[in-house]
Design an enzyme around this catalytic site. Structure first.
Site: not given
Ligand code: PBG
Length: 333
Positions: A200, A258
């Protein structure tokens, strides 16, 4: 000097001659069963539009049950839940997330009783519940990795006990897959799957999501208002293999990359490196860009969405989290 006027002997265009031939030689398919629909829920009785994500709403529990019914009818088998929690319920430890009668557990129970075969994926991270908006807990002026692990593990157990089929740690703390697996097993939840957000990235493409949940990380003292001390540097690819290897060894059932489209190379390299199922998350900013351009009449939303999802599948994603899941399923129907 004069070249004979012969045409090419080998003509790749023959394989594109008509829709039937194209369908026969197509290498990548896309179906509703490949899609996971992320859904925003809140504790209010109303449905609220999310300005930066046209077509997405924050749902009440009743409304969530309704719209998921439409998705299920279109062949979608899995959803991922994300709660918007009112600020006054948040504290530094994200305690509200641990309430077995909290928003997410109640929603899981309502959806499970309406759709017993629906696969429900619950997000494991503190950010929607925490007054700091970070995925781990803030202690003594730092994001405390090891103090976060028991909180994340308890959050996962609460969600699994409510009926989540899959828990998805998205926090990027070190060692959390092991901690979550051990806690699930100790709670007699050996059948609960773990989808690890193993790669991520600290991405600008999460902006609309954070606005939707009011979960942006807050700067405090030495703690920065970004997630770069735990989410990955977009410049790094080898490091994703390292993260994936650890999460696999710690017991992850699925690995998730992601954001999606900007990270196709990461998806492809993980696909080659592991036998685990791989998911890609086509994130809020990617969705917002499609909607924004289409809103100006500059691109065709549905065509660009289908192409994006096909590209993610081609790179090696078995499943795709996308806010466009219902639109895609409708286009496929
Ligand atoms: C947070 C989380 C995020 C997303 C999914 N889970 C945002 C972040 O890490 O700040 C992002 C999903 C998206 O932007 O569609 N745990």
């Amino acid at each position: 000097m004069n070249c004979p006027a012969v045409g090419p002997v080998i003509r790749p265009r023959r394989n594109r001659l008509n829709p039937a031939i194209r369908a026969m030689v197509r290498e990548t398919d896309l179906g509703p069963a490949d899609l996971v629909w992320p859904l925003f829920i809140h504790g209010k009785a109303t449905v609220e539009d999310i300005p930066a994500m046209p077509g997405c709403q924050r749902h009440s529990l009743d409304s969530a049950v309704n719209v998921v019914g439409e998705a299920v009818a279109l062949g979608i088998r899995a959803i991922a839940l994300f709660p918007a929690i009112a600020d006054h319920h948040k504290d530094p430890d994200g305690t509200v997330g641990l309430d077995p009668d909290g928003l997410v557990p109640r929603c899981i129970r309502a959806l499970k009783s309406a759709y017993p075969h629906l696969v429900i994926i619950a997000d494991v991270a503190l950010d929607p519940y925490s007054s700091d908006g970070h995925d781990g807990v803030v202690r003594h002026g730092r994001i405390d990795n090891d103090a976060s692990l028991p909180l994340l593990a308890r959050l996962a157990v609460v969600q699994a006990q409510a009926g989540a089929d899959v828990v998805a740690p998205s926090d990027m703390m070190d060692g959390r897959i092991h901690a979550v697996r051990a806690a699930l097993d100790a709670a007699n939840l050996a059948d609960t799957l773990i989808c690890s957000y193993c790669a991520k990235y600290a991405s600008a493409f999460y902006g609309p999501f954070r606005a939707a949940l009011d979960s942006a990380p807050r700067a405090r003292g030495n703690i920065p208002g970004d997630k770069r001390t735990y989410q990955m540097d977009p410049a790094n690819a080898r490091e994703a293999l390292r993260e994936a290897g650890l999460d696999e060894a710690e017991g992850a059932d699925w690995l998730l990359v992601k954001p999606g489209l900007p990270y196709l190379d990461i998806i492809a390299s993980l696909r080659a490196a592991t036998t685990l199922p791989i998911a890609a998350y086509h994130v809020s900013g990617e969705y917002a860009m499609l909607r924004a351009a289409a809103g100006h009449g500059w691109i065709d939303y549905t065509a660009a969405l289908m192409e994006s999802l096909t590209a993610l599948r081609r790179a090696g994603a078995g499943m795709i989290f996308t806010y466009g899941a219902v639109d895609a399923a409708r286009a496929l129907a």
